[in-house]
Write a protein that holds these residues in place. Sequence first.
Motif, PDB file in Angstrom:
ATOM      1  N   SER A  97       4.490  32.913  77.680  1.00  0.00           N
ATOM      2  CA  SER A  97       3.136  32.444  78.000  1.00  0.00           C
ATOM      3  C   SER A  97       2.835  32.655  79.475  1.00  0.00           C
ATOM      4  N   VAL A  98       3.787  32.270  80.325  1.00  0.00           N
ATOM      5  CA  VAL A  98       3.579  32.402  81.765  1.00  0.00           C
ATOM      6  C   VAL A  98       3.436  33.874  82.148  1.00  0.00           C
ATOM      7  N   ALA A  99       4.402  34.702  81.715  1.00  0.00           N
ATOM      8  CA  ALA A  99       4.443  36.091  82.165  1.00  0.00           C
ATOM      9  C   ALA A  99       3.281  36.905  81.614  1.00  0.00           C
ATOM     10  N   VAL A 100       3.023  36.792  80.314  1.00  0.00           N
ATOM     11  CA  VAL A 100       1.968  37.605  79.713  1.00  0.00           C
ATOM     12  C   VAL A 100       0.603  37.207  80.271  1.00  0.00           C
ATOM     13  N   GLY A 101       0.363  35.898  80.385  1.00  0.00           N
ATOM     14  CA  GLY A 101      -0.907  35.443  80.946  1.00  0.00           C
ATOM     15  C   GLY A 101      -1.121  35.978  82.352  1.00  0.00           C
ATOM     16  N   ALA A 102      -0.052  35.912  83.159  1.00  0.00           N
ATOM     17  CA  ALA A 102      -0.154  36.412  84.531  1.00  0.00           C
ATOM     18  C   ALA A 102      -0.419  37.913  84.531  1.00  0.00           C
ATOM     19  N   PHE A 103       0.242  38.623  83.639  1.00  0.00           N
ATOM     20  CA  PHE A 103       0.085  40.075  83.534  1.00  0.00           C
ATOM     21  C   PHE A 103      -1.365  40.431  83.177  1.00  0.00           C
ATOM     22  N   VAL A 104      -1.925  39.704  82.205  1.00  0.00           N
ATOM     23  CA  VAL A 104      -3.307  39.951  81.787  1.00  0.00           C
ATOM     24  C   VAL A 104      -4.263  39.688  82.949  1.00  0.00           C
ATOM     25  N   LEU A 105      -4.058  38.560  83.610  1.00  0.00           N
ATOM     26  CA  LEU A 105      -4.929  38.199  84.733  1.00  0.00           C
ATOM     27  C   LEU A 105      -4.832  39.247  85.837  1.00  0.00           C
ATOM     28  N   TRP A 106      -3.604  39.691  86.076  1.00  0.00           N
ATOM     29  CA  TRP A 106      -3.304  40.673  87.110  1.00  0.00           C
ATOM     30  C   TRP A 106      -4.098  41.964  86.852  1.00  0.00           C
ATOM     31  N   LEU A 107      -4.066  42.457  85.604  1.00  0.00           N
ATOM     32  CA  LEU A 107      -4.807  43.675  85.296  1.00  0.00           C
ATOM     33  C   LEU A 107      -6.303  43.417  85.282  1.00  0.00           C
ATOM     34  N   ALA A 108      -6.700  42.232  84.799  1.00  0.00           N
ATOM     35  CA  ALA A 108      -8.124  41.906  84.707  1.00  0.00           C
ATOM     36  C   ALA A 108      -8.762  41.864  86.088  1.00  0.00           C
ATOM     37  N   ILE A 109      -7.978  41.507  87.095  1.00  0.00           N
ATOM     38  CA  ILE A 109      -8.518  41.514  88.461  1.00  0.00           C
ATOM     39  C   ILE A 109      -8.396  42.913  89.067  1.00  0.00           C
ATOM     40  N   ALA A 110      -7.229  43.518  88.870  1.00  0.00           N
ATOM     41  CA  ALA A 110      -6.935  44.774  89.575  1.00  0.00           C
ATOM     42  C   ALA A 110      -7.885  45.898  89.168  1.00  0.00           C
ATOM     43  N   LEU A 111      -8.205  46.008  87.876  1.00  0.00           N
ATOM     44  CA  LEU A 111      -9.027  47.131  87.414  1.00  0.00           C
ATOM     45  C   LEU A 111     -10.422  47.135  88.049  1.00  0.00           C
ATOM     46  N   PRO A 112     -11.222  46.103  87.821  1.00  0.00           N
ATOM     47  CA  PRO A 112     -12.573  46.151  88.409  1.00  0.00           C
ATOM     48  C   PRO A 112     -12.559  46.233  89.930  1.00  0.00           C
ATOM     49  N   VAL A 113     -11.677  45.469  90.565  1.00  0.00           N
ATOM     50  CA  VAL A 113     -11.648  45.487  92.027  1.00  0.00           C
ATOM     51  C   VAL A 113     -11.223  46.861  92.531  1.00  0.00           C
ATOM     52  N   GLY A 114     -10.249  47.460  91.853  1.00  0.00           N
ATOM     53  CA  GLY A 114      -9.787  48.793  92.232  1.00  0.00           C
ATOM     54  C   GLY A 114     -10.905  49.813  92.146  1.00  0.00           C
ATOM     55  N   ILE A 115     -11.658  49.773  91.033  1.00  0.00           N
ATOM     56  CA  ILE A 115     -12.769  50.720  90.864  1.00  0.00           C
ATOM     57  C   ILE A 115     -13.806  50.505  91.960  1.00  0.00           C
ATOM     58  N   LEU A 116     -14.077  49.239  92.220  1.00  0.00           N
ATOM     59  CA  LEU A 116     -15.081  48.896  93.232  1.00  0.00           C
ATOM     60  C   LEU A 116     -14.692  49.449  94.601  1.00  0.00           C
ATOM     61  N   THR A 117     -13.420  49.223  94.988  1.00  0.00           N
ATOM     62  CA  THR A 117     -13.015  49.668  96.322  1.00  0.00           C
ATOM     63  C   THR A 117     -12.971  51.192  96.396  1.00  0.00           C
ATOM     64  N   ALA A 118     -12.686  51.852  95.258  1.00  0.00           N
ATOM     65  CA  ALA A 118     -12.633  53.313  95.287  1.00  0.00           C
ATOM     66  C   ALA A 118     -14.026  53.891  95.483  1.00  0.00           C
ATOM     67  N   LEU A 119     -15.012  53.252  94.845  1.00  0.00           N
ATOM     68  CA  LEU A 119     -16.370  53.799  94.934  1.00  0.00           C
ATOM     69  C   LEU A 119     -17.017  53.460  96.275  1.00  0.00           C
ATOM     70  N   ARG A 120     -16.535  52.386  96.901  1.00  0.00           N
ATOM     71  CA  ARG A 120     -17.096  52.024  98.208  1.00  0.00           C
ATOM     72  C   ARG A 120     -15.969  51.841  99.219  1.00  0.00           C
TER      73      ARG A 120
END
Lengths: 314, 314
Positions: A97-120
């Motif tokens: 529960s701890v690891a998978v939840g953290a993993f999901v949150l980690w990707l859920a933040i990293a993807l949009p923020v990563g795209i955002l920083t790449a475009l700007r």
Amino acid sequence: MRRLAWSALLIVLVIFLTFLVFYELPSADPAQLRAGRLATPALVAEIREKFGLDRPFYEQFWIYMKSVVTEFDLGYSYYKNVPVREEIFARLPASISVAVGAFVLWLAIALPVGILTALRPRSRTDRAVTGMTLFFLSAPTYWLGLVMLFLFARDIGRFPLVGGAGTYVPLSENPKAWFESLILPWIVLAFGFAGLYARMIGENLREVMALDYVRTARAKGLSERRVVVRHGLRAALTPVVTLAALDLGFLLGGTILVETVFNIPGVGRYAVEAIQNADLPAIQGTVLFGAIFIIFAVLVADILYAVLDPRVRY
Amino acid sequence: MPTGAEMETAAVGGHSPLALFWERLRSDRIAFAAFVFLLVVVLAAVFAGPITRLIAHPPNAQYTDHLDPAFGTPTGPSWDFLFGVDTVGSDVFARVLYGARVSLLVAIVGTGIAMVIGTVLGVLAGYYRGVIDTVISRTVDVFLAFPLLLLALGVGSACSLGQGCVNGLIQPGMTTVIGIIVLFSWTYFARLARGQVLSLREKEFVEAARATGAGDVTILGREILPNLVTPILVYLALVIPQNILLEAALSYLGVGINPPQASWGQMIAEATPLFDSAWWYFLFPGVALVLTVLAFNLLGEAVRDALDPHMSRI
């Protein structure tokens, strides 16, 4: 096929290394440790005989190896005299529960923020992400956990929002309480990695977006969204998959610390309790379990990588 | 983007790594602040004795009269005790200073030894290739397959029982932590050095040296090693903060630095049971730890940007 053979060899080597660490390093006598503090010399001798502790090193290793491979037997706990395997399996749901939840949150933040920083690039968001990442990577999870509890836990927090330490309940019992008790551990575990991956995805994407085929895609008249998601992101994400599997090891380490701070009854806290009780077989079992888990995770990631990127062959 | 002035100096040519680093530091305010902060931390660690004698108290002395008279709980910051006192009435400020000494000493000594071992093995692997390379590279792979913190915990607990481990050569406490750091950090340097040497040994200047009749020792010492200094320094700046965190984590979990010797991680662990009432006890060691690691990371990024712009983040 070669990849599979390497994984199998790796598991054998890992078993050997764990054996070496736990049988050869400690100067204390294992028979004495198992017998307990009030043992008679006769009892110690009997235990030594029964567990084969008087046999030569290689024979002991063979016995250990055979029981791990054939029955996945991780030994008996000194402290409670129950099989370590059962103890680990009983605590696995909490750790997952701890690891998978953290993993999901980690990707859920990293993807949009990563795209955002790449475009700007070099925007305020870009720099804010860099700063946040460095902070969360520099702060130890257990300390960050304490700060979070101090601020937000319902029982003692200054801004009571969510469940505090020791409020973990299994998902099957009460999903809402489960979620509330885990949201702080997830945040503490995921933020540093999320920032790191956001930067990595951003950098990859920026490079990919400058390639010829992306220009071709644009020239075909595709919408910008389609160009970014279908053409850019796919190529930018493939190398991240392998790295994410390697970082699972760090996530696992982080899970140990987070479970300790938030008092979550998972495998990590089991390992820590085992240390406090000087329960060597239990520590050994958890170490081996974690190592085998990571080897499988890396194997899966490599296979995924080959699927995602047809140029890779094993 | 290099500014006009930077391009001009670059055109003038040959700058030593140190000069480059210094130039970068002068132009980058954040890196400069990090550098100054680290300087303060190092000075505080070195002069922990005189400083505590002047404005604080000995780190292990217990001032029980400063515990709350009704409950025997710690009391908060005052002019006499800048950071308050802990559960046994010791001066938290003095212990934070002495903790800096332990953190820096362990991380720097451990990483330094790991750097030497790793570089030597990596150079041998990259230069001689063949069987030596296979053995060294595969050993590195095995180490990287392990969940680091778990195995470190295992080694730590194996070495913290009784009279230490490896026949008493490694005693519980600082030597154990340094041993663990060496065990898990040499792989980074070995991989880095191997990769660099593999490409360096094919360069024309090495061939030229060989043509003039230079032996392996001369080529390694005169031609290859000087080219390794910069990338290794960059890595060093990034690995040291990781190891400060590792020491803190081990001490937090009870297999690192033992009381009465002060360590930030161990102080946070001791502060955990009463963190909602004695906030100063977990806050100050934690802030010291976070700021030190953050400063190292910021400085590491600056060093990397200044010396080796092509290297990607580890």
